[in-house]
Enzyme design. Sequence first.
Site, short mmCIF file in Angstrom:
data_model
loop_
_atom_site.label_atom_id
_atom_site.label_comp_id
_atom_site.label_asym_id
_atom_site.label_seq_id
_atom_site.Cartn_x
_atom_site.Cartn_y
_atom_site.Cartn_z
N LYS A 14 0.83 -1.22 0.00
CA LYS A 14 0.00 0.00 0.00
C LYS A 14 0.86 1.27 0.00
CE LYS A 14 -2.49 -1.04 3.72
NZ LYS A 14 -1.97 -2.37 4.12
N ARG A 90 -10.13 0.15 8.31
CA ARG A 90 -9.70 -1.21 8.61
C ARG A 90 -10.81 -2.01 9.30
NH1 ARG A 90 -3.83 0.20 8.74
NH2 ARG A 90 -2.63 -1.74 8.75
N ARG A 129 11.34 -5.78 5.24
CA ARG A 129 11.21 -4.36 5.59
C ARG A 129 11.69 -4.12 7.02
NH1 ARG A 129 5.29 -2.00 5.08
NH2 ARG A 129 4.96 -3.38 6.85
N ARG A 135 11.55 -1.07 11.31
CA ARG A 135 10.17 -0.83 11.75
C ARG A 135 9.79 -1.84 12.84
NH1 ARG A 135 4.67 -0.11 8.09
NH2 ARG A 135 3.34 -1.13 9.62
N ARG A 146 -0.82 -9.33 13.28
CA ARG A 146 -1.40 -8.35 12.33
C ARG A 146 -2.18 -9.08 11.24
NH1 ARG A 146 3.97 -5.54 10.86
NH2 ARG A 146 2.82 -4.16 9.47
P1 AMP Z 1 0.11 0.43 8.69
O1 AMP Z 1 1.29 1.33 8.56
O2 AMP Z 1 -1.07 0.87 7.87
O3 AMP Z 1 0.45 -1.03 8.44
O4 AMP Z 1 -0.38 0.51 10.21
C1 AMP Z 1 0.45 0.12 11.28
C2 AMP Z 1 -0.39 -0.11 12.53
O5 AMP Z 1 -1.06 1.10 12.89
C3 AMP Z 1 -1.49 -1.16 12.40
O6 AMP Z 1 -1.02 -2.48 12.61
C4 AMP Z 1 -2.47 -0.71 13.49
O7 AMP Z 1 -2.01 -1.10 14.77
C5 AMP Z 1 -2.36 0.81 13.41
N1 AMP Z 1 -3.36 1.37 12.47
C6 AMP Z 1 -3.11 2.01 11.29
N2 AMP Z 1 -4.25 2.37 10.68
C7 AMP Z 1 -5.25 1.95 11.49
C8 AMP Z 1 -6.67 1.98 11.39
N3 AMP Z 1 -7.30 2.53 10.34
N4 AMP Z 1 -7.39 1.44 12.42
C9 AMP Z 1 -6.79 0.90 13.49
N5 AMP Z 1 -5.46 0.80 13.64
C10 AMP Z 1 -4.69 1.31 12.63
#
Ligand code: AMP
Length: 192
Positions: A14, A90, A129, A135, A146
């Site tokens: 993404k 999400r 990554r 990260r 996740r």
């Molecule tokens: P990402 O960078 O999109 O993979 O997000 C990393 C982490 O941030 C996720 O594993 C969640 O813990 C949190 N997170 C990001 N976006 C959301 C969302 N829309 N709703 C809930 N948690 C989120």
Amino acid sequence: MLNLVLFGAPGSGKGTQSEKIIDKYGLHHISTGEVLRKQIKEGTELGKIADSYISKGHLIPDDLMIDILRQELKSLPKESKGVIFDGFPRTIPQAVELEKLLSENGESLTGVVGLEVPEEELVARMLKRGAETGRADDNMETILNRLKVYHNQTEPLKEHYQGKGSYIQIDGLGHVDNIFSSIAKAIDEKKK
Ligand code: AMP
């Protein structure tokens, strides 16, 4: 305006594809994961709360996440050509809220681009990554959580959007540029 959701499991590409979409279509990028990581880095109260969920691979509660999105939308540049939502929604309540927030502004969702990638590849990409960027949530234990959370809470959104006729399935395996070509073709089709 062109308002797109970039949808997919963690590790589906993404972030990478968002950058390319922004370059080509001049969209504003809202990555909720990036917003949260910035708060963690700055050591804010929100960052501390977010970290307690992210480090376990859990989702941030909907109410809090929706407040954050509302704030992000308020700070949109006036001359914006549209938004790419990366990592939001999400959950079903987040999707319902997004539709509401957009329609309050006289806007709607143009489409949902779903990047589909097999599970082994997702794990391999996230481990890579993690090794390259450090990260924190890209470690095996958190990755597996996740993915579980994705299947339980986020994947049902695919059906939600398919029902609305807005889901565009994209094969997320292969060369980054080829995947982007498929996305661009689908976006151009939706824009017509
Ligand atoms: P990402 O960078 O999109 O993979 O997000 C990393 C982490 O941030 C996720 O594993 C969640 O813990 C949190 N997170 C990001 N976006 C959301 C969302 N829309 N709703 C809930 N948690 C989120």
